[in-house]
Design a protein around this motif. Structure first.
Motif, PDB file in Angstrom:
ATOM      1  N   ASP A 450       0.851  -1.183   0.000  1.00 58.04           N
ATOM      2  CA  ASP A 450       0.000   0.000   0.000  1.00 58.04           C
ATOM      3  C   ASP A 450       0.891   1.238   0.000  1.00 58.04           C
ATOM      4  O   ASP A 450       1.451   1.608   1.046  1.00 58.04           O
ATOM      5  CB  ASP A 450      -0.921  -0.007   1.218  1.00 58.04           C
ATOM      6  CG  ASP A 450      -1.918   1.144   1.195  1.00 58.04           C
ATOM      7  OD1 ASP A 450      -1.941   1.870   0.177  1.00 58.04           O
ATOM      8  OD2 ASP A 450      -2.664   1.331   2.176  1.00 58.04           O
ATOM      9  N   THR A 453       0.018   4.220   2.567  1.00 60.00           N
ATOM     10  CA  THR A 453       0.208   4.055   4.006  1.00 60.00           C
ATOM     11  C   THR A 453       1.671   3.714   4.265  1.00 60.00           C
ATOM     12  O   THR A 453       2.232   2.856   3.579  1.00 60.00           O
ATOM     13  CB  THR A 453      -0.692   2.936   4.558  1.00 60.00           C
ATOM     14  OG1 THR A 453      -2.056   3.205   4.191  1.00 60.00           O
ATOM     15  CG2 THR A 453      -0.586   2.870   6.081  1.00 60.00           C
ATOM     16  N   GLN A 455       4.957   2.985   7.180  1.00 58.18           N
ATOM     17  CA  GLN A 455       5.242   2.433   8.485  1.00 58.18           C
ATOM     18  C   GLN A 455       6.718   2.612   8.790  1.00 58.18           C
ATOM     19  O   GLN A 455       7.554   2.690   7.887  1.00 58.18           O
ATOM     20  CB  GLN A 455       4.849   0.955   8.552  1.00 58.18           C
ATOM     21  CG  GLN A 455       5.520   0.086   7.509  1.00 58.18           C
ATOM     22  CD  GLN A 455       5.031  -1.348   7.548  1.00 58.18           C
ATOM     23  OE1 GLN A 455       4.206  -1.706   8.382  1.00 58.18           O
ATOM     24  NE2 GLN A 455       5.552  -2.174   6.652  1.00 58.18           N
ATOM     25  N   GLN A 473       3.605   0.425   3.435  1.00 53.49           N
ATOM     26  CA  GLN A 473       3.080  -0.669   4.258  1.00 53.49           C
ATOM     27  C   GLN A 473       2.909  -1.952   3.416  1.00 53.49           C
ATOM     28  O   GLN A 473       2.307  -1.922   2.352  1.00 53.49           O
ATOM     29  CB  GLN A 473       1.743  -0.304   4.877  1.00 53.49           C
ATOM     30  CG  GLN A 473       1.237  -1.347   5.873  1.00 53.49           C
ATOM     31  CD  GLN A 473      -0.118  -0.997   6.440  1.00 53.49           C
ATOM     32  OE1 GLN A 473      -1.056  -0.790   5.700  1.00 53.49           O
ATOM     33  NE2 GLN A 473      -0.215  -0.914   7.755  1.00 53.49           N
TER      34      GLN A 473
END
Length: 480
Positions: A450, A453, A455, A473
Protein backbone atom coordinates in the motif's frame (compact mmCIF):
# COMPACT_ATOMS: atom_id res chain seq x y z
CA UNK A 1 -36.09 -2.72 0.90
CA UNK A 2 -38.98 -0.83 -0.71
CA UNK A 3 -42.46 -2.01 -1.68
CA UNK A 4 -41.41 -3.13 -5.16
CA UNK A 5 -38.54 -5.28 -3.90
CA UNK A 6 -40.79 -6.92 -1.30
CA UNK A 7 -43.50 -7.55 -3.89
CA UNK A 8 -40.92 -9.10 -6.23
CA UNK A 9 -39.86 -11.47 -3.46
CA UNK A 10 -43.50 -12.35 -2.83
CA UNK A 11 -44.01 -13.25 -6.48
CA UNK A 12 -40.67 -14.98 -7.22
CA UNK A 13 -39.01 -16.23 -4.01
CA UNK A 14 -39.27 -19.99 -3.46
CA UNK A 15 -39.56 -19.61 0.31
CA UNK A 16 -42.50 -17.23 0.06
CA UNK A 17 -44.27 -19.54 -2.40
CA UNK A 18 -43.80 -22.40 0.09
CA UNK A 19 -45.52 -20.39 2.85
CA UNK A 20 -48.42 -19.59 0.50
CA UNK A 21 -48.87 -23.19 -0.72
CA UNK A 22 -51.92 -25.22 0.31
CA UNK A 23 -49.76 -28.20 1.31
CA UNK A 24 -47.18 -26.08 3.13
CA UNK A 25 -47.71 -27.86 6.51
CA UNK A 26 -47.10 -31.25 4.88
CA UNK A 27 -44.00 -30.05 3.03
CA UNK A 28 -42.49 -28.32 6.08
CA UNK A 29 -43.23 -31.35 8.26
CA UNK A 30 -41.42 -33.62 5.77
CA UNK A 31 -38.45 -31.25 5.60
CA UNK A 32 -38.17 -31.25 9.39
CA UNK A 33 -38.57 -35.03 9.68
CA UNK A 34 -36.22 -36.04 6.88
CA UNK A 35 -33.63 -33.24 6.67
CA UNK A 36 -33.27 -30.67 9.47
CA UNK A 37 -34.30 -32.91 12.38
CA UNK A 38 -31.64 -35.64 11.91
CA UNK A 39 -29.24 -33.21 10.11
CA UNK A 40 -29.27 -35.33 6.93
CA UNK A 41 -28.49 -34.45 3.34
CA UNK A 42 -28.37 -36.38 0.06
CA UNK A 43 -31.41 -38.54 0.73
CA UNK A 44 -32.31 -41.08 -1.97
CA UNK A 45 -35.67 -40.94 -3.67
CA UNK A 46 -36.99 -44.23 -2.29
CA UNK A 47 -35.92 -43.38 1.25
CA UNK A 48 -37.62 -39.99 1.05
CA UNK A 49 -40.77 -41.58 -0.42
CA UNK A 50 -40.88 -44.01 2.54
CA UNK A 51 -40.65 -41.12 5.02
CA UNK A 52 -43.40 -39.21 3.23
CA UNK A 53 -45.59 -42.32 3.00
CA UNK A 54 -45.37 -42.72 6.79
CA UNK A 55 -46.46 -39.11 7.24
CA UNK A 56 -49.30 -39.46 4.74
CA UNK A 57 -50.50 -42.69 6.38
CA UNK A 58 -50.93 -40.99 9.75
CA UNK A 59 -52.56 -37.88 8.24
CA UNK A 60 -55.00 -39.88 6.10
CA UNK A 61 -55.93 -41.95 9.14
CA UNK A 62 -56.85 -38.72 10.97
CA UNK A 63 -58.36 -36.59 8.17
CA UNK A 64 -59.51 -39.17 5.64
CA UNK A 65 -58.20 -40.41 2.31
CA UNK A 66 -59.44 -37.34 0.42
CA UNK A 67 -57.22 -34.90 2.34
CA UNK A 68 -54.00 -35.96 0.58
CA UNK A 69 -55.08 -38.04 -2.43
CA UNK A 70 -51.84 -37.97 -4.46
CA UNK A 71 -49.05 -40.55 -4.01
CA UNK A 72 -45.81 -39.54 -2.30
CA UNK A 73 -43.78 -39.64 -5.51
CA UNK A 74 -46.00 -37.01 -7.16
CA UNK A 75 -45.61 -34.69 -4.18
CA UNK A 76 -41.82 -34.99 -4.43
CA UNK A 77 -41.82 -34.34 -8.18
CA UNK A 78 -44.04 -31.30 -7.67
CA UNK A 79 -41.86 -29.84 -4.89
CA UNK A 80 -38.65 -30.40 -6.87
CA UNK A 81 -40.00 -28.79 -10.05
CA UNK A 82 -38.10 -25.67 -11.22
CA UNK A 83 -41.14 -23.41 -10.72
CA UNK A 84 -41.23 -24.32 -7.01
CA UNK A 85 -37.61 -25.22 -6.18
CA UNK A 86 -38.37 -26.36 -2.62
CA UNK A 87 -36.22 -29.46 -3.10
CA UNK A 88 -33.10 -29.91 -5.22
CA UNK A 89 -33.17 -33.07 -7.31
CA UNK A 90 -29.88 -34.28 -8.77
CA UNK A 91 -27.89 -37.41 -9.64
CA UNK A 92 -24.58 -38.53 -8.22
CA UNK A 93 -21.93 -39.88 -10.65
CA UNK A 94 -22.43 -43.60 -11.28
CA UNK A 95 -25.90 -43.77 -9.69
CA UNK A 96 -29.30 -44.05 -11.36
CA UNK A 97 -31.43 -43.15 -8.35
CA UNK A 98 -32.03 -39.40 -7.94
CA UNK A 99 -31.05 -37.71 -4.69
CA UNK A 100 -32.84 -34.91 -2.87
CA UNK A 101 -31.70 -32.07 -0.68
CA UNK A 102 -33.30 -28.95 0.76
CA UNK A 103 -32.77 -25.65 -1.00
CA UNK A 104 -31.55 -22.67 1.00
CA UNK A 105 -34.98 -21.00 0.70
CA UNK A 106 -36.79 -24.03 2.12
CA UNK A 107 -34.40 -24.29 5.03
CA UNK A 108 -34.96 -20.61 5.84
CA UNK A 109 -38.69 -21.31 5.99
CA UNK A 110 -38.13 -24.32 8.26
CA UNK A 111 -35.99 -22.27 10.66
CA UNK A 112 -38.57 -19.49 10.67
CA UNK A 113 -41.44 -21.89 11.40
CA UNK A 114 -39.43 -23.42 14.24
CA UNK A 115 -38.87 -19.96 15.70
CA UNK A 116 -42.65 -19.31 15.77
CA UNK A 117 -43.09 -22.06 18.35
CA UNK A 118 -41.39 -19.95 20.99
CA UNK A 119 -38.83 -20.95 23.58
CA UNK A 120 -39.14 -21.50 27.30
CA UNK A 121 -35.62 -20.21 27.84
CA UNK A 122 -34.11 -17.44 25.70
CA UNK A 123 -30.34 -16.99 25.69
CA UNK A 124 -29.46 -13.34 26.28
CA UNK A 125 -26.35 -13.20 28.46
CA UNK A 126 -24.32 -15.50 26.21
CA UNK A 127 -25.33 -13.50 23.14
CA UNK A 128 -24.15 -10.30 24.79
CA UNK A 129 -20.88 -12.01 25.73
CA UNK A 130 -20.44 -13.19 22.15
CA UNK A 131 -21.12 -9.69 20.83
CA UNK A 132 -18.43 -8.26 23.11
CA UNK A 133 -15.96 -10.99 22.15
CA UNK A 134 -16.51 -10.48 18.41
CA UNK A 135 -16.35 -6.70 18.78
CA UNK A 136 -13.09 -6.87 20.75
CA UNK A 137 -11.54 -9.21 18.18
CA UNK A 138 -12.62 -6.91 15.34
CA UNK A 139 -11.19 -3.78 16.96
CA UNK A 140 -8.00 -5.34 18.34
CA UNK A 141 -7.03 -7.28 15.21
CA UNK A 142 -7.63 -4.18 13.06
CA UNK A 143 -5.46 -1.89 15.22
CA UNK A 144 -2.24 -0.81 13.48
CA UNK A 145 -0.64 1.10 16.37
CA UNK A 146 1.84 -1.27 18.10
CA UNK A 147 1.62 0.62 21.40
CA UNK A 148 -2.15 0.23 21.60
CA UNK A 149 -1.94 -3.50 20.86
CA UNK A 150 0.83 -4.01 23.39
CA UNK A 151 -1.19 -2.13 26.02
CA UNK A 152 -4.22 -4.34 25.34
CA UNK A 153 -2.12 -7.51 25.59
CA UNK A 154 -0.61 -6.27 28.85
CA UNK A 155 -4.11 -5.63 30.22
CA UNK A 156 -5.19 -9.16 29.26
CA UNK A 157 -2.05 -10.57 30.87
CA UNK A 158 -2.76 -8.70 34.11
CA UNK A 159 -6.33 -10.03 34.10
CA UNK A 160 -5.09 -13.60 33.58
CA UNK A 161 -2.54 -13.21 36.39
CA UNK A 162 -5.25 -11.89 38.71
CA UNK A 163 -7.55 -14.80 37.85
CA UNK A 164 -4.76 -17.31 38.46
CA UNK A 165 -4.05 -15.71 41.84
CA UNK A 166 -7.72 -15.96 42.84
CA UNK A 167 -7.77 -19.64 41.86
CA UNK A 168 -4.59 -20.32 43.87
CA UNK A 169 -6.25 -18.70 46.89
CA UNK A 170 -9.23 -21.07 46.57
CA UNK A 171 -11.68 -18.59 45.08
CA UNK A 172 -12.84 -20.61 42.05
CA UNK A 173 -15.86 -19.13 40.30
CA UNK A 174 -18.06 -21.72 38.56
CA UNK A 175 -20.70 -20.83 35.97
CA UNK A 176 -24.19 -20.97 37.42
CA UNK A 177 -26.88 -23.26 36.03
CA UNK A 178 -28.79 -20.49 34.17
CA UNK A 179 -25.54 -19.26 32.63
CA UNK A 180 -24.57 -22.79 31.57
CA UNK A 181 -27.99 -23.37 29.97
CA UNK A 182 -27.73 -19.96 28.30
CA UNK A 183 -24.37 -20.76 26.68
CA UNK A 184 -25.42 -24.32 25.80
CA UNK A 185 -28.52 -23.12 23.97
CA UNK A 186 -26.48 -20.61 22.02
CA UNK A 187 -23.98 -23.37 21.15
CA UNK A 188 -26.66 -25.65 19.69
CA UNK A 189 -28.31 -22.75 17.83
CA UNK A 190 -25.05 -21.67 16.22
CA UNK A 191 -24.25 -25.27 15.24
CA UNK A 192 -27.62 -25.63 13.47
CA UNK A 193 -27.24 -22.24 11.79
CA UNK A 194 -23.81 -23.29 10.53
CA UNK A 195 -25.24 -26.43 8.94
CA UNK A 196 -27.96 -24.38 7.24
CA UNK A 197 -25.34 -21.96 5.92
CA UNK A 198 -23.65 -24.73 3.94
CA UNK A 199 -26.69 -25.12 1.67
CA UNK A 200 -26.62 -21.42 0.87
CA UNK A 201 -22.86 -21.53 0.25
CA UNK A 202 -23.30 -24.43 -2.14
CA UNK A 203 -26.14 -22.61 -3.90
CA UNK A 204 -23.94 -19.52 -4.32
CA UNK A 205 -21.20 -21.64 -5.91
CA UNK A 206 -23.70 -23.20 -8.31
CA UNK A 207 -25.05 -19.76 -9.26
CA UNK A 208 -21.53 -18.49 -10.05
CA UNK A 209 -20.86 -21.56 -12.17
CA UNK A 210 -24.18 -21.19 -14.00
CA UNK A 211 -23.18 -17.70 -15.08
CA UNK A 212 -19.91 -19.04 -16.50
CA UNK A 213 -21.66 -21.85 -18.40
CA UNK A 214 -24.19 -19.41 -19.86
CA UNK A 215 -21.31 -17.28 -21.07
CA UNK A 216 -19.68 -20.31 -22.73
CA UNK A 217 -22.93 -21.33 -24.43
CA UNK A 218 -23.50 -17.86 -25.92
CA UNK A 219 -19.87 -16.96 -26.68
CA UNK A 220 -19.15 -15.55 -30.15
CA UNK A 221 -15.60 -14.33 -29.71
CA UNK A 222 -12.26 -15.99 -30.22
CA UNK A 223 -11.07 -19.09 -28.39
CA UNK A 224 -8.31 -17.20 -26.58
CA UNK A 225 -10.74 -14.59 -25.23
CA UNK A 226 -13.06 -17.38 -24.08
CA UNK A 227 -10.21 -19.10 -22.21
CA UNK A 228 -9.20 -15.84 -20.56
CA UNK A 229 -12.79 -15.22 -19.51
CA UNK A 230 -13.20 -18.75 -18.09
CA UNK A 231 -9.98 -18.60 -16.09
CA UNK A 232 -10.93 -15.17 -14.78
CA UNK A 233 -14.35 -16.43 -13.67
CA UNK A 234 -12.81 -19.51 -12.07
CA UNK A 235 -10.44 -17.26 -10.17
CA UNK A 236 -13.38 -15.05 -9.20
CA UNK A 237 -15.17 -18.07 -7.70
CA UNK A 238 -12.12 -19.06 -5.66
CA UNK A 239 -11.20 -15.53 -4.62
CA UNK A 240 -14.72 -14.27 -3.93
CA UNK A 241 -15.76 -13.50 -0.37
CA UNK A 242 -17.83 -16.70 -0.37
CA UNK A 243 -14.93 -18.79 -1.64
CA UNK A 244 -12.30 -17.34 0.69
CA UNK A 245 -14.36 -17.56 3.88
CA UNK A 246 -15.41 -21.13 3.03
CA UNK A 247 -11.78 -22.11 2.36
CA UNK A 248 -10.77 -20.55 5.67
CA UNK A 249 -13.42 -22.60 7.49
CA UNK A 250 -12.27 -25.75 5.70
CA UNK A 251 -8.63 -25.15 6.67
CA UNK A 252 -9.70 -24.50 10.26
CA UNK A 253 -11.80 -27.66 10.43
CA UNK A 254 -9.10 -29.80 8.80
CA UNK A 255 -6.46 -28.88 11.39
CA UNK A 256 -5.78 -32.03 13.50
CA UNK A 257 -4.88 -29.95 16.53
CA UNK A 258 -8.06 -27.87 16.37
CA UNK A 259 -10.22 -30.96 15.75
CA UNK A 260 -8.73 -32.67 18.80
CA UNK A 261 -9.28 -29.55 20.90
CA UNK A 262 -12.88 -29.24 19.70
CA UNK A 263 -13.65 -32.90 20.43
CA UNK A 264 -12.13 -32.58 23.92
CA UNK A 265 -14.16 -29.44 24.67
CA UNK A 266 -17.40 -31.07 23.52
CA UNK A 267 -16.79 -34.13 25.68
CA UNK A 268 -16.02 -31.97 28.71
CA UNK A 269 -19.19 -29.92 28.08
CA UNK A 270 -21.35 -33.05 28.41
CA UNK A 271 -19.91 -33.65 31.91
CA UNK A 272 -21.00 -30.28 33.31
CA UNK A 273 -23.32 -30.90 36.26
CA UNK A 274 -25.61 -27.96 35.42
CA UNK A 275 -26.39 -29.53 32.03
CA UNK A 276 -27.22 -33.00 33.32
CA UNK A 277 -30.96 -32.53 32.69
CA UNK A 278 -30.65 -31.32 29.09
CA UNK A 279 -32.22 -33.62 26.49
CA UNK A 280 -29.92 -35.22 23.89
CA UNK A 281 -26.86 -33.89 25.67
CA UNK A 282 -24.62 -36.58 24.22
CA UNK A 283 -25.55 -35.46 20.70
CA UNK A 284 -23.38 -32.39 21.26
CA UNK A 285 -20.25 -34.53 21.01
CA UNK A 286 -21.02 -35.27 17.33
CA UNK A 287 -21.43 -31.66 16.18
CA UNK A 288 -18.18 -31.69 14.24
CA UNK A 289 -19.13 -35.02 12.66
CA UNK A 290 -22.29 -33.38 11.26
CA UNK A 291 -20.21 -30.56 9.78
CA UNK A 292 -17.74 -32.75 7.92
CA UNK A 293 -20.21 -34.38 5.46
CA UNK A 294 -21.79 -31.00 4.71
CA UNK A 295 -18.43 -29.36 4.08
CA UNK A 296 -17.20 -32.29 1.99
CA UNK A 297 -20.33 -32.09 -0.16
CA UNK A 298 -19.76 -28.38 -0.73
CA UNK A 299 -16.13 -29.10 -1.65
CA UNK A 300 -17.34 -31.79 -4.02
CA UNK A 301 -19.69 -29.27 -5.62
CA UNK A 302 -16.76 -26.93 -6.29
CA UNK A 303 -14.78 -29.77 -7.86
CA UNK A 304 -17.80 -30.80 -9.93
CA UNK A 305 -18.24 -27.23 -11.17
CA UNK A 306 -14.64 -27.15 -12.38
CA UNK A 307 -15.12 -30.47 -14.20
CA UNK A 308 -18.32 -29.20 -15.83
CA UNK A 309 -16.57 -26.07 -17.10
CA UNK A 310 -13.79 -28.22 -18.55
CA UNK A 311 -16.33 -30.45 -20.34
CA UNK A 312 -18.19 -27.44 -21.72
CA UNK A 313 -14.93 -26.02 -23.00
CA UNK A 314 -14.03 -29.36 -24.63
CA UNK A 315 -17.43 -29.42 -26.34
CA UNK A 316 -16.87 -25.89 -27.58
CA UNK A 317 -13.50 -26.85 -29.05
CA UNK A 318 -14.98 -29.96 -30.70
CA UNK A 319 -17.75 -27.95 -32.34
CA UNK A 320 -15.31 -25.35 -33.61
CA UNK A 321 -13.00 -28.02 -35.06
CA UNK A 322 -15.98 -29.68 -36.72
CA UNK A 323 -17.01 -26.36 -38.26
CA UNK A 324 -13.48 -25.79 -39.59
CA UNK A 325 -13.42 -29.23 -41.21
CA UNK A 326 -16.79 -28.55 -42.84
CA UNK A 327 -15.46 -25.32 -44.34
CA UNK A 328 -12.33 -27.07 -45.63
CA UNK A 329 -14.42 -29.84 -47.21
CA UNK A 330 -16.72 -27.30 -48.88
CA UNK A 331 -13.71 -25.44 -50.35
CA UNK A 332 -12.23 -28.68 -51.66
CA UNK A 333 -15.56 -29.75 -53.18
CA UNK A 334 -15.93 -26.38 -54.91
CA UNK A 335 -12.41 -26.54 -56.29
CA UNK A 336 -12.97 -30.04 -57.70
CA UNK A 337 -16.22 -28.98 -59.34
CA UNK A 338 -14.57 -26.00 -61.08
CA UNK A 339 -11.22 -27.50 -62.03
CA UNK A 340 -12.23 -28.05 -65.70
CA UNK A 341 -13.99 -24.68 -66.07
CA UNK A 342 -11.76 -21.71 -66.74
CA UNK A 343 -13.26 -18.58 -65.16
CA UNK A 344 -13.96 -15.64 -67.48
CA UNK A 345 -12.20 -12.32 -67.13
CA UNK A 346 -9.38 -11.59 -64.73
CA UNK A 347 -9.16 -14.46 -62.29
CA UNK A 348 -6.27 -13.29 -60.13
CA UNK A 349 -3.31 -10.95 -60.28
CA UNK A 350 0.32 -11.80 -59.51
CA UNK A 351 3.15 -9.26 -59.18
CA UNK A 352 5.72 -9.37 -62.04
CA UNK A 353 9.11 -10.87 -61.16
CA UNK A 354 11.82 -8.29 -60.47
CA UNK A 355 15.58 -8.38 -59.90
CA UNK A 356 17.37 -6.20 -57.40
CA UNK A 357 20.29 -4.44 -59.20
CA UNK A 358 23.32 -3.26 -57.19
CA UNK A 359 26.08 -1.55 -59.22
CA UNK A 360 29.70 -2.25 -58.21
CA UNK A 361 30.50 1.43 -57.74
CA UNK A 362 27.63 1.86 -55.34
CA UNK A 363 29.38 -0.33 -52.82
CA UNK A 364 31.67 1.38 -50.25
CA UNK A 365 35.43 1.00 -50.59
CA UNK A 366 37.42 -1.17 -48.19
CA UNK A 367 38.74 0.69 -45.16
CA UNK A 368 41.33 -1.07 -43.00
CA UNK A 369 40.67 -1.07 -39.27
CA UNK A 370 42.75 1.10 -37.03
CA UNK A 371 45.17 -0.50 -34.62
CA UNK A 372 44.94 0.68 -31.04
CA UNK A 373 48.15 0.66 -29.02
CA UNK A 374 47.60 -0.63 -25.49
CA UNK A 375 50.10 0.01 -22.74
CA UNK A 376 50.35 -3.41 -21.09
CA UNK A 377 53.03 -2.62 -18.57
CA UNK A 378 52.19 -4.22 -15.19
CA UNK A 379 52.88 -2.07 -12.12
CA UNK A 380 53.07 -3.79 -8.75
CA UNK A 381 50.87 -2.02 -6.20
CA UNK A 382 51.66 -1.54 -2.54
CA UNK A 383 49.44 -3.95 -0.54
CA UNK A 384 49.75 -1.80 2.53
CA UNK A 385 47.58 0.93 0.97
CA UNK A 386 44.75 -1.41 -0.17
CA UNK A 387 41.84 -2.21 2.21
CA UNK A 388 40.73 -5.74 1.37
CA UNK A 389 38.16 -5.89 4.15
CA UNK A 390 35.33 -5.02 1.74
CA UNK A 391 35.96 -8.28 -0.10
CA UNK A 392 35.30 -10.36 3.04
CA UNK A 393 32.43 -8.32 4.60
CA UNK A 394 29.77 -9.49 2.13
CA UNK A 395 26.66 -11.19 3.51
CA UNK A 396 23.65 -13.03 2.09
CA UNK A 397 20.00 -12.49 3.04
CA UNK A 398 18.27 -15.88 3.15
CA UNK A 399 14.72 -15.49 1.74
CA UNK A 400 13.68 -18.88 3.14
CA UNK A 401 14.44 -17.66 6.64
CA UNK A 402 12.32 -14.55 6.08
CA UNK A 403 9.48 -16.66 4.66
CA UNK A 404 9.66 -18.83 7.78
CA UNK A 405 9.28 -15.66 9.89
CA UNK A 406 6.21 -14.66 7.87
CA UNK A 407 4.63 -18.12 8.23
CA UNK A 408 5.32 -18.12 11.97
CA UNK A 409 3.39 -14.86 12.46
CA UNK A 410 0.57 -15.88 10.08
CA UNK A 411 0.06 -19.12 11.99
CA UNK A 412 -1.83 -17.11 14.63
CA UNK A 413 -3.39 -14.44 12.39
CA UNK A 414 -5.08 -14.19 9.02
CA UNK A 415 -2.81 -11.38 7.92
CA UNK A 416 0.11 -9.37 9.29
CA UNK A 417 1.98 -6.21 8.33
CA UNK A 418 5.74 -6.05 7.88
CA UNK A 419 5.93 -4.08 11.11
CA UNK A 420 4.24 -6.91 13.03
CA UNK A 421 6.61 -9.46 11.50
CA UNK A 422 9.71 -7.44 12.33
CA UNK A 423 8.39 -6.90 15.87
CA UNK A 424 8.22 -10.67 16.36
CA UNK A 425 11.49 -11.27 14.49
CA UNK A 426 13.66 -8.10 14.60
CA UNK A 427 15.74 -7.07 11.62
CA UNK A 428 19.31 -8.35 11.81
CA UNK A 429 20.67 -7.39 8.38
CA UNK A 430 19.28 -3.90 8.05
CA UNK A 431 18.14 -2.40 4.78
CA UNK A 432 19.07 -5.48 2.73
CA UNK A 433 16.60 -7.54 4.75
CA UNK A 434 13.84 -4.97 4.11
CA UNK A 435 14.54 -5.18 0.38
CA UNK A 436 14.27 -8.98 0.60
CA UNK A 437 10.84 -8.63 2.30
CA UNK A 438 9.78 -6.37 -0.59
CA UNK A 439 10.89 -9.05 -3.06
CA UNK A 440 8.87 -11.72 -1.23
CA UNK A 441 5.79 -9.48 -1.22
CA UNK A 442 6.15 -8.77 -4.95
CA UNK A 443 6.45 -12.46 -5.84
CA UNK A 444 3.57 -13.57 -3.58
CA UNK A 445 -0.11 -13.65 -4.62
CA UNK A 446 -1.16 -13.25 -0.97
CA UNK A 447 0.67 -10.01 -0.18
CA UNK A 448 -0.10 -6.38 -1.02
CA UNK A 449 1.91 -3.16 -0.93
CA UNK A 450 0.00 0.00 0.00
CA UNK A 451 1.94 3.10 -1.15
CA UNK A 452 -0.56 5.42 0.52
CA UNK A 453 0.21 4.05 4.01
CA UNK A 454 3.69 4.18 5.51
CA UNK A 455 5.24 2.43 8.49
CA UNK A 456 8.40 2.89 10.54
CA UNK A 457 10.95 0.10 10.78
CA UNK A 458 14.10 0.17 12.92
CA UNK A 459 17.14 -2.01 13.53
CA UNK A 460 20.28 -1.92 15.66
CA UNK A 461 23.77 -1.81 14.18
CA UNK A 462 26.70 -3.76 15.66
CA UNK A 463 28.04 -0.57 17.29
CA UNK A 464 24.74 -0.09 19.17
CA UNK A 465 23.33 2.75 17.07
CA UNK A 466 19.74 2.57 15.82
CA UNK A 467 18.69 3.11 12.23
CA UNK A 468 15.13 3.81 11.08
CA UNK A 469 13.45 3.54 7.67
CA UNK A 470 10.08 4.81 6.44
CA UNK A 471 8.64 2.38 3.88
CA UNK A 472 5.33 1.59 2.23
CA UNK A 473 3.08 -0.67 4.26
CA UNK A 474 3.32 -4.35 3.29
CA UNK A 475 0.51 -6.71 4.33
CA UNK A 476 1.10 -10.48 4.11
CA UNK A 477 -1.95 -12.78 4.05
CA UNK A 478 -2.30 -16.44 4.92
CA UNK A 479 -2.49 -18.48 1.70
CA UNK A 480 -5.83 -20.23 1.12
Amino acid sequence: MDYYAINALRENHAGWSLLRAQNAPLAVCLFMTAFTGPNQRNIGRQQLIDVLDDLLFGLRDSFGEDRFPRPASEYLDDWAAPERAWLRKYYLPGQDEPRYDLTAASEDVVRWVESLRGRDFVATQSRLTSIFAVLKTLVQQSETDPEVRLAELARQRDGIDAEMERIRSGNVRVMSAPEALDHFQQLTTLAKDLLSDFREVEQNFRRLDRQVREQIATWNGSQGELLASIFANQQDINSSLQGRTFQGFWDYLMSPQLRTELRDLLERATKIEALAGVENLQAVTTLHQDWLPAVEQTQGTVRQLSAQMRRLLDDKVFLENKRIMQLVRSIESGALALRMQTPAGVFTELPAPTVEVALPFERPLYEPSRRTVVDDDVVTADDADVDAGALFSQFHVDPERLQAYINDVLADAGQATLGEITSAHPLSQGLAEIVAYYQLATDSDWASIDPETVQQLSWTLPDGSIREATVDQIVFGRPA
